[in-house]
Structures are given as C-alpha cells and as structure tokens.
Motif scaffolding. Structure first.
Motif, PDB file in Angstrom:
ATOM      1  N   THR A   1       0.807  -1.219   0.000  1.00 22.35           N
ATOM      2  CA  THR A   1       0.000   0.000   0.000  1.00 22.35           C
ATOM      3  C   THR A   1       0.844   1.275   0.000  1.00 22.35           C
ATOM      4  O   THR A   1       0.344   2.341  -0.378  1.00 22.35           O
ATOM      5  CB  THR A   1      -0.923   0.042   1.235  1.00 22.35           C
ATOM      6  OG1 THR A   1      -0.105   0.023   2.421  1.00 22.35           O
ATOM      7  CG2 THR A   1      -1.894  -1.117   1.233  1.00 22.35           C
TER       8      THR A   1
ATOM      9  N   ARG B   1       1.733   2.604   2.702  1.00 23.79           N
ATOM     10  CA  ARG B   1       1.198   3.306   3.866  1.00 23.79           C
ATOM     11  C   ARG B   1       1.599   2.576   5.146  1.00 23.79           C
ATOM     12  O   ARG B   1       1.613   1.344   5.190  1.00 23.79           O
ATOM     13  CB  ARG B   1      -0.330   3.395   3.813  1.00 23.79           C
ATOM     14  CG  ARG B   1      -0.892   4.033   2.560  1.00 23.79           C
ATOM     15  CD  ARG B   1      -0.561   5.520   2.537  1.00 23.79           C
ATOM     16  NE  ARG B   1      -1.230   6.204   1.442  1.00 23.79           N
ATOM     17  CZ  ARG B   1      -0.616   6.593   0.329  1.00 23.79           C
ATOM     18  NH1 ARG B   1       0.656   6.356   0.156  1.00 23.79           N
ATOM     19  NH2 ARG B   1      -1.280   7.232  -0.614  1.00 23.79           N
TER      20      ARG B   1
ATOM     21  N   GLU C   1      -7.708   2.608   3.255  1.00 17.05           N
ATOM     22  CA  GLU C   1      -8.109   3.520   2.174  1.00 17.05           C
ATOM     23  C   GLU C   1      -7.428   3.141   0.862  1.00 17.05           C
ATOM     24  O   GLU C   1      -8.063   3.091  -0.195  1.00 17.05           O
ATOM     25  CB  GLU C   1      -7.752   4.959   2.530  1.00 17.05           C
ATOM     26  CG  GLU C   1      -8.633   5.585   3.577  1.00 17.05           C
ATOM     27  CD  GLU C   1      -8.195   7.004   3.928  1.00 17.05           C
ATOM     28  OE1 GLU C   1      -7.380   7.591   3.178  1.00 17.05           O
ATOM     29  OE2 GLU C   1      -8.659   7.518   4.953  1.00 17.05           O
ATOM     30  N   GLN C   2      -6.126   2.859   0.919  1.00 14.98           N
ATOM     31  CA  GLN C   2      -5.380   2.529  -0.289  1.00 14.98           C
ATOM     32  C   GLN C   2      -5.830   1.190  -0.875  1.00 14.98           C
ATOM     33  O   GLN C   2      -5.954   1.059  -2.092  1.00 14.98           O
ATOM     34  CB  GLN C   2      -3.876   2.499   0.012  1.00 14.98           C
ATOM     35  CG  GLN C   2      -3.014   2.324  -1.212  1.00 14.98           C
ATOM     36  CD  GLN C   2      -3.162   3.484  -2.195  1.00 14.98           C
ATOM     37  OE1 GLN C   2      -3.394   4.627  -1.803  1.00 14.98           O
ATOM     38  NE2 GLN C   2      -3.040   3.192  -3.463  1.00 14.98           N
TER      39      GLN C   2
ATOM     40  N   ARG D   1      -8.779  -0.104  -0.701  1.00 13.35           N
ATOM     41  CA  ARG D   1     -10.077   0.135  -1.351  1.00 13.35           C
ATOM     42  C   ARG D   1      -9.883   0.809  -2.702  1.00 13.35           C
ATOM     43  O   ARG D   1     -10.534   0.458  -3.674  1.00 13.35           O
ATOM     44  CB  ARG D   1     -10.975   0.970  -0.446  1.00 13.35           C
ATOM     45  CG  ARG D   1     -11.504   0.165   0.716  1.00 13.35           C
ATOM     46  CD  ARG D   1     -12.517   0.909   1.547  1.00 13.35           C
ATOM     47  NE  ARG D   1     -13.049   0.028   2.575  1.00 13.35           N
ATOM     48  CZ  ARG D   1     -13.255   0.376   3.824  1.00 13.35           C
ATOM     49  NH1 ARG D   1     -12.999   1.599   4.221  1.00 13.35           N
ATOM     50  NH2 ARG D   1     -13.726  -0.491   4.692  1.00 13.35           N
ATOM     51  N   LYS D   2      -8.963   1.792  -2.775  1.00  8.41           N
ATOM     52  CA  LYS D   2      -8.677   2.452  -4.047  1.00  8.41           C
ATOM     53  C   LYS D   2      -8.102   1.472  -5.071  1.00  8.41           C
ATOM     54  O   LYS D   2      -8.385   1.567  -6.261  1.00  8.41           O
ATOM     55  CB  LYS D   2      -7.685   3.598  -3.849  1.00  8.41           C
ATOM     56  CG  LYS D   2      -8.259   4.800  -3.155  1.00  8.41           C
ATOM     57  CD  LYS D   2      -7.188   5.862  -2.960  1.00  8.41           C
ATOM     58  CE  LYS D   2      -7.697   7.009  -2.118  1.00  8.41           C
ATOM     59  NZ  LYS D   2      -6.623   7.992  -1.845  1.00  8.41           N
ATOM     60  N   MET D   3      -7.289   0.538  -4.601  1.00  8.50           N
ATOM     61  CA  MET D   3      -6.641  -0.436  -5.474  1.00  8.50           C
ATOM     62  C   MET D   3      -7.576  -1.586  -5.851  1.00  8.50           C
ATOM     63  O   MET D   3      -7.261  -2.361  -6.748  1.00  8.50           O
ATOM     64  CB  MET D   3      -5.388  -0.995  -4.790  1.00  8.50           C
ATOM     65  CG  MET D   3      -4.321   0.053  -4.523  1.00  8.50           C
ATOM     66  SD  MET D   3      -3.003  -0.535  -3.432  1.00  8.50           S
ATOM     67  CE  MET D   3      -2.052  -1.518  -4.566  1.00  8.50           C
ATOM     68  N   GLY D   4      -8.713  -1.692  -5.156  1.00  6.60           N
ATOM     69  CA  GLY D   4      -9.659  -2.768  -5.442  1.00  6.60           C
ATOM     70  C   GLY D   4      -9.199  -4.130  -4.953  1.00  6.60           C
ATOM     71  O   GLY D   4      -9.599  -5.156  -5.496  1.00  6.60           O
TER      72      GLY D   4
END
Length: 89
Positions: A34, A36, A44-45, A47-50
């Motif tokens: 991530t 992070r 959050e990351q 979820r953005k990356m799927g």
C-alpha cells in the motif's frame, strides 16, 4: 510435565505461525503493497486499489496471499444444470 507442555505449546504456535504466513500477507508486506504505514491509510489505499481484505479484531487489514499471487490450482467452473425449455422463458 511442565517443560514438555511448554515445548509442545511452542511447537504448536511455531507451526501455526508458519502456516498463517503462507496464507496471509505480513504487516510489512501490507505496508509495502500500500505504501502506507498506518492501518487507516492502508485500508483507504486497498479500497482504491480494489484489493479485497478483511479487518482483524484490532482493525488491521488482512489480505489473503492468493489474492495477490493468484491461485496455483486450476479451478473448474461448475457445469450448468439442465433446465427444460419451458422454464427458460
């Protein structure tokens, strides 16, 4: 008896840890994936990356290693069941 019990318990935990590391990404691997450091930002990351994940009891994201590496086993899709033409609509 006490020393044998401790030794057995240690071996059990050791084997469990090995099998868990094969199944899920480590905290370090999640941070590297991530980019992070903190759990909230990792979530959050992801979820953005799927990338699918679960949250453990302390709210940290848990990712199955197979999700990232892909499955090594060939999975056969189930064959469709026969349905009479009358019911196909």
């Amino acid at each position: 008896m006490g020393a044998e019990t401790l030794l057995f318990s240690f071996r059990y935990v050791h084997v469990w840890e090995l099998s868990m590391s094969d199944t899920f990404l480590s905290k370090e691997e999640v941070a590297e994936l991530t980019g992070r450091k903190y759990k909230r930002l990792q979530i959050e990351q992801l979820r953005k990356m799927g990338i699918p994940f679960w949250l453990n009891a302390v709210g940290a994201p848990i990712i199955a290693r197979a999700t990232i590496e892909g499955s090594r086993e060939k999975v056969e899709l189930p064959k469709p069941k026969w349905v009479p033409n009358v019911l196909k609509g």
